[in-house]
Motif scaffolding. Structure first.
Motif, PDB file in Angstrom:
ATOM      1  N   LYS A   1       0.860  -1.286   0.109  1.00 46.20           N
ATOM      2  CA  LYS A   1       0.004  -0.003  -0.002  1.00 46.20           C
ATOM      3  C   LYS A   1       0.823   1.178   0.159  1.00 46.20           C
ATOM      4  CE  LYS A   1      -3.715   2.441   0.206  1.00 46.20           C
ATOM      5  NZ  LYS A   1      -4.773   2.500   0.886  1.00 46.20           N
TER       6      LYS A   1
ATOM      7  N   TRP B   1      -2.185   0.278  -4.642  1.00 49.02           N
ATOM      8  CA  TRP B   1      -1.540  -0.762  -4.190  1.00 49.02           C
ATOM      9  C   TRP B   1      -0.522  -1.327  -5.297  1.00 49.02           C
ATOM     10  CZ3 TRP B   1      -2.013  -3.047   0.373  1.00 49.02           C
ATOM     11  CH2 TRP B   1      -3.196  -2.943   1.423  1.00 49.02           C
TER      12      TRP B   1
ATOM     13  N   HIS C   1      -9.301  -7.500  -8.869  1.00 50.82           N
ATOM     14  CA  HIS C   1      -9.617  -6.898  -7.435  1.00 50.82           C
ATOM     15  C   HIS C   1     -10.658  -5.821  -7.604  1.00 50.82           C
ATOM     16  CE1 HIS C   1      -6.526  -8.436  -4.590  1.00 50.82           C
ATOM     17  NE2 HIS C   1      -6.097  -9.013  -5.669  1.00 50.82           N
TER      18      HIS C   1
ATOM     19  N   VAL D   1      -9.128  -5.012  -1.240  1.00 51.58           N
ATOM     20  CA  VAL D   1      -8.535  -6.185  -0.547  1.00 51.58           C
ATOM     21  C   VAL D   1      -9.811  -7.217  -0.419  1.00 51.58           C
ATOM     22  CG1 VAL D   1      -7.645  -6.836   1.594  1.00 51.58           C
ATOM     23  CG2 VAL D   1      -6.962  -5.023   0.614  1.00 51.58           C
TER      24      VAL D   1
END
Lengths: 169, 169
Positions: B114, B125, B152, B161
């Motif tokens: 991060k 990220w 993602h 996440v």
């Protein structure tokens, strides 16, 4: 406007403060006298498992002696001083990936302490378990570990340990 | 009896010695320049998962910044400096408890770094993955991370996440 705290507020603060202190700092030993190892959540990973028979997820951690032994393949027998810890959760579908099974409610933390002299009567391992988020010791009296030994007997030839350390680079 | 090594033995020893040294000490960076974090195997556990869709087992580890954030519930967004690492294995039945699913062959280690400024173009990220026991970097060129971002995207509102930190006492 009352600026000073009342007596009841003071008493309430004292009770809340004491309870928090108790929960945070005092975890009772197991009935065989074994204490919860400090800082076990910070131990390194040896393996993980998903028990489909009772729908739980587990991570198997080790203290430094255990991790060194696991990485060196020195696990039959494990060296004296090794501690294996398991954190166990009920399973659930991962919120963000439904076909993945992930930890849900925390069930317990359980440990095996290797000392071939001290714990000779239970196969060279001391057993202990603390249940739930309030870490209540498992077992009615000091003989509770006979239950652990009975369950672990099928892996007596594997120094009483079910876990196979995961392969890592 | 020949006591002195032959020239071919010496050359062979040199080749074997060099290869081992290379494998142990040099892991190439990912195509976007990210290096494998030193000592990631020693990081603390954030969660675990069993992906039934591709039959893999995973442990999700974090560096100190990530673990502190996970334990404090400070994960949306995760703080700059947090690194999440996943060790992934093919699944197998645990040797000593057939109804338990456990790690088999090591597949890869993959990471999210991060930094909301440095990695702004990929959602804050940096992504990287090293495959297999020889930790070969994943991806043909520096654009490989677009594949990571695409996968993602459904969890963009969860700071990109998938993992939900496991509940611990």
């Amino acid at each position: 406007m009352k600026l000073a705290p009342t007596l009841s507020t003071l008493i309430l603060s004292f009770i809340i403060g004491s309870s928090s202190l108790f929960a945070a700092e005092v975890v009772k030993p197991a009935p065989n006298g074994i204490n919860l190892p400090a800082g076990y959540k910070d131990w390194k990973v040896i393996s993980i498992s998903h028990r489909t028979d009772n729908k739980t997820m587990r991570t198997i951690l080790g203290n430094d002696i255990a991790v060194k032994a696991a990485r060196a393949g020195n696990t039959n027998p494990w060296p004296n001083g090794a501690i294996l810890g398991k954190m166990v959760w009920k399973q659930k579908s991962e919120d963000n990936w439904p076909t993945a099974i992930a930890p849900n409610k925390f069930v317990h933390a359980e440990f095996m302490f290797k000392d071939s002299v001290k714990y000779k009567s239970t196969g060279g391992w001391g057993y202990a378990r603390w249940k739930g988020m309030d870490q209540k010791p498992y077992g009615k009296d000091k003989n509770f570990a006979q239950e652990c030994v009975a369950c672990h007997t099928p892996v007596k030839a594997n120094d009483w340990v079910f876990t196979t350390p995961a392969i890592m680079p």
